[in-house]
Design an enzyme around this catalytic site. Structure first.
Site, PDB file in Angstrom:
ATOM      1  N   THR A  92       0.824  -1.212   0.000  1.00  0.00           N
ATOM      2  CA  THR A  92       0.000   0.000   0.000  1.00  0.00           C
ATOM      3  C   THR A  92       0.856   1.259   0.000  1.00  0.00           C
ATOM      4  O   THR A  92       1.999   1.252   0.484  1.00  0.00           O
ATOM      5  CB  THR A  92      -0.901   0.006   1.255  1.00  0.00           C
ATOM      6  N   ASP A  93       0.279   2.362  -0.482  1.00  0.00           N
ATOM      7  CA  ASP A  93       0.971   3.646  -0.424  1.00  0.00           C
ATOM      8  C   ASP A  93       1.110   4.169   1.002  1.00  0.00           C
ATOM      9  O   ASP A  93       1.934   5.056   1.275  1.00  0.00           O
ATOM     10  CB  ASP A  93       0.262   4.692  -1.293  1.00  0.00           C
ATOM     11  N   GLU A  94       0.358   3.626   1.937  1.00  0.00           N
ATOM     12  CA  GLU A  94       0.366   4.139   3.307  1.00  0.00           C
ATOM     13  C   GLU A  94       1.692   3.902   4.027  1.00  0.00           C
ATOM     14  O   GLU A  94       1.956   4.526   5.060  1.00  0.00           O
ATOM     15  CB  GLU A  94      -0.786   3.537   4.104  1.00  0.00           C
ATOM     16  N   TYR A 152      -1.472  -0.144  11.168  1.00  0.00           N
ATOM     17  CA  TYR A 152      -1.655  -0.890   9.926  1.00  0.00           C
ATOM     18  C   TYR A 152      -0.507  -0.635   8.961  1.00  0.00           C
ATOM     19  O   TYR A 152       0.121  -1.562   8.437  1.00  0.00           O
ATOM     20  CB  TYR A 152      -2.982  -0.519   9.260  1.00  0.00           C
ATOM     21  N   LYS A 158       2.456  -3.205   7.426  1.00  0.00           N
ATOM     22  CA  LYS A 158       2.691  -3.434   6.004  1.00  0.00           C
ATOM     23  C   LYS A 158       4.117  -3.060   5.620  1.00  0.00           C
ATOM     24  O   LYS A 158       4.756  -3.745   4.816  1.00  0.00           O
ATOM     25  CB  LYS A 158       1.686  -2.642   5.162  1.00  0.00           C
TER      26      LYS A 158
END
Length: 326
Positions: free
Chosen positions: A126-128, A150, A154
């Protein structure tokens, strides 16, 4: 015939990917095993269109089960790894499951892949993991600065995957995507939550001033990008998959209100989420240049089609909303 193990294949993005592989227009020459723990966000019915395919198999199990994962890895040439806990708000309430599944589960899978002689593994991220940026767009070489439990889980799993290449020479590839939307998305995420609330005559909760910016990616474009990385990507590389439509949450809300025939009186401003990143933006020129990726979905058309899907499939999402509320 290439055997592909798809973890988390009963989830939103994973099931779209499996249906793409085995459906009309798929690549052919593949057999697919879905491994899924069937946690609250999984929907086995999303795999019904391909259950009769001779190359399809479903295994109910957990990626943290080393024995099961080891046996499955040894039976497949490739792995595409979707399985993850993914809801930021839930990670803020308690990050334990996120570390357990996203970090320890990924490590279990990596060990099984290495010992089982898996040819290639694609890890979907993810970009997060990058945190937040005020302007410009992240390239794949940016350092990771996750801000939520989260995102931190990741980021940790991304680094574990890439370490397999640098330490053991394993063929691993990482994809990082922007915000997904489309049919069959569990109604705790922004688009399906707002749409289903509006269809039920309820208010929608908008965090803070609504100025948080996200890039929106239709799930069909996302899974096409993942398939390009699986079939043509390079070992040890990270690829960004973006949609090309950056909107503030307020701008997205306006579009959803219009699509559902509702006004701003249905918007309830709520206190901002803890540690809420202000803006995400991916530079996806690398996957475009190397693999020929371009998003095909026109955002406004795809959003209207997504709203129409939820309007026409109440029987699918109403039980899920009841489950999420428990």
């Amino acid at each position: 015939m290439t055997g592909i193990l798809v973890t988390g294949g009963a989830g939103f993005i994973g099931s779209h990917y499996v249906r793409m592989l085995l459906g009309p227009g798929g690549p052919g020459g593949v057999r697919v095993t879905v491994l899924d723990a069937l946690t609250y966000a999984a929907q086995p019915a999303t795999l019904d269109p391909v259950r009769g395919h001779p190359g399809f198999r479903f295994v109910h199990g957990d990626i943290r089960d080393a024995g099961l994962v080891g046996r499955l890895a040894a039976e497949h040439e490739e792995i595409v790894h979707f399985a993850a806990e993914s809801h930021v708000d839930r990670s803020i309430a308690d990050g334990t499951a996120f570390v357990s599944t996203n970090v320890l589960g990924t490590q279990t899978l990596l060990e099984a892949a290495r010992r089982g002689g898996v040819r290639a593994l694609v890890h979907v991220s993810t970009d997060e993991v990058y945190g937040s940026l005020a302007s410009g767009s992240w390239r794949e070489t940016e350092p990771l600065r996750p801000h939520s439990p989260y995102a931190a889980s990741k980021a940790a799993s991304d680094l574990l995957v890439l370490a397999q290449h640098h330490t053991h020479g394993c063929d691993v590839r990482v994809t990082r995507c922007s915000n997904n939307f489309g049919p069959h998305q569990f109604p705790e995420k922004l688009v399906p939550l707002f749409v289903t609330n509006l269809l039920d005559g309820l208010d929608v909760p908008l965090y803070g001033d609504g100025g948080h910016v996200r890039d929106w990616l239709h799930v069909d474009d996302h899974v096409r990008g993942i398939e390009l990385v699986r079939t043509r990507g390079r070992a040890g590389e990270v690829y960004h998959i973006g949609g090309g439509t950056e909107l503030t949450n307020r701008e997205l809300t306006a579009r959803l209100l219009a699509a559902c025939g509702a006004g701003w009186e249905r918007v309830r401003h709520v206190p901002d989420r803890k540690g809420h990143d202000r803006r995400y933006s991916l530079d996806w020129s690398k996957i475009s240049r190397e693999l020929g990726y371009r998003p095909r979905a026109d955002f406004d058309t795809a959003l209207a089609e997504t709203v129409a899907w939820y309007r026409e499939h109440r029987a699918w999402w109403e039980p899920l909303k009841a489950r999420a509320a428990r």
